[in-house]
Design a protein around this motif. Structure first.
Motif, PDB file in Angstrom:
ATOM      1  N   LEU A 167      -6.989  -4.809  -1.869  1.00  0.00           N
ATOM      2  CA  LEU A 167      -5.905  -4.593  -2.823  1.00  0.00           C
ATOM      3  C   LEU A 167      -4.829  -5.663  -2.671  1.00  0.00           C
ATOM      4  N   SER A 222     -10.619  -1.297  -4.331  1.00  0.00           N
ATOM      5  CA  SER A 222     -10.014  -0.694  -3.144  1.00  0.00           C
ATOM      6  C   SER A 222     -10.123   0.827  -3.168  1.00  0.00           C
ATOM      7  N   THR A 223     -10.078   1.433  -4.350  1.00  0.00           N
ATOM      8  CA  THR A 223     -10.266   2.883  -4.441  1.00  0.00           C
ATOM      9  C   THR A 223     -11.662   3.267  -3.989  1.00  0.00           C
ATOM     10  N   ARG A 224     -12.634   2.494  -4.441  1.00  0.00           N
ATOM     11  CA  ARG A 224     -14.020   2.771  -4.039  1.00  0.00           C
ATOM     12  C   ARG A 224     -14.186   2.630  -2.528  1.00  0.00           C
ATOM     13  N   PHE A 234     -11.784   2.922  -0.285  1.00  0.00           N
ATOM     14  CA  PHE A 234     -11.015   3.986   0.355  1.00  0.00           C
ATOM     15  C   PHE A 234     -11.781   5.307   0.337  1.00  0.00           C
ATOM     16  N   LEU A 235     -12.375   5.624  -0.804  1.00  0.00           N
ATOM     17  CA  LEU A 235     -13.150   6.863  -0.917  1.00  0.00           C
ATOM     18  C   LEU A 235     -14.407   6.818  -0.057  1.00  0.00           C
ATOM     19  N   ALA A 290      -7.458  -2.580  -7.729  1.00  0.00           N
ATOM     20  CA  ALA A 290      -7.275  -1.137  -7.552  1.00  0.00           C
ATOM     21  C   ALA A 290      -8.609  -0.406  -7.597  1.00  0.00           C
ATOM     22  N   ALA A 291      -9.482  -0.809  -8.498  1.00  0.00           N
ATOM     23  CA  ALA A 291     -10.789  -0.144  -8.610  1.00  0.00           C
ATOM     24  C   ALA A 291     -11.638  -0.375  -7.368  1.00  0.00           C
ATOM     25  N   ALA A 302      -9.947  -1.487   2.182  1.00  0.00           N
ATOM     26  CA  ALA A 302      -9.344  -1.180   0.889  1.00  0.00           C
ATOM     27  C   ALA A 302      -7.948  -1.807   0.787  1.00  0.00           C
TER      28      ALA A 302
END
Length: 143
Positions: A35, A19-21, A23-24, A16-17, A31
């Protein structure tokens, strides 16, 4: 019980961490893939992949009645996962004991492995086999 879910939870959180990075940073496709990979790895290392565990005394009792092997395992063990995957559907014909959930099972594994909790350990007719060849066990479980 909680220890069995530590590795899968860490894998999910790391996925999650990362993929969040991604995605952002504008890379939604990567991402999603990252994930998914981390969630699959977490699922493969969770107790969900293995047949329902029973206690060591219950497994020994059942094995005495039906002659099926008893497999001692623990979540997160790559060798246990390899054995489980290679057995395929035949895995449900063995009696599985999660040594992290069953202290009697852990003690039994230590007793036959010189004090080590080496898994997978398979009991067949009262004889212990540590990290056996999956093909050998698959033949024992043949219908």
């Amino acid at each position: 019980m909680m220890r069995a879910w530590t590795l899968p939870a860490l894998l999910a959180l790391c996925g999650a961490a990362v993929s969040t990075r991604l995605f952002l940073g504008g890379n939604a496709g990567a991402a999603s893939v990252v994930l998914l990979v981390f969630l699959v790895l977490g699922g493969m290392n969770s107790p969900l992949v293995f047949p329902k565990s029973v206690s060591a005394p219950e497994a020994r009792e059942r094995s005495a009645v039906d002659g099926r092997p008893v497999v001692f395992w623990r979540p997160g063990c790559a060798y246990c996962l390899r054995l489980r995957v290679r057995l395929g559907l035949r895995a449900r014909h063995a009696h599985w004991v999660d040594i992290w959930r069953d202290p009697a099972g852990a003690a039994e594994v230590r007793a036959v492995n010189g004090g080590d909790e080496t898994v997978p350990t398979v009991l067949v007719a009262g004889r212990a086999h540590t990290n056996p060849d999956p093909a050998w066990l698959r033949e024992l479980l043949a219908p």
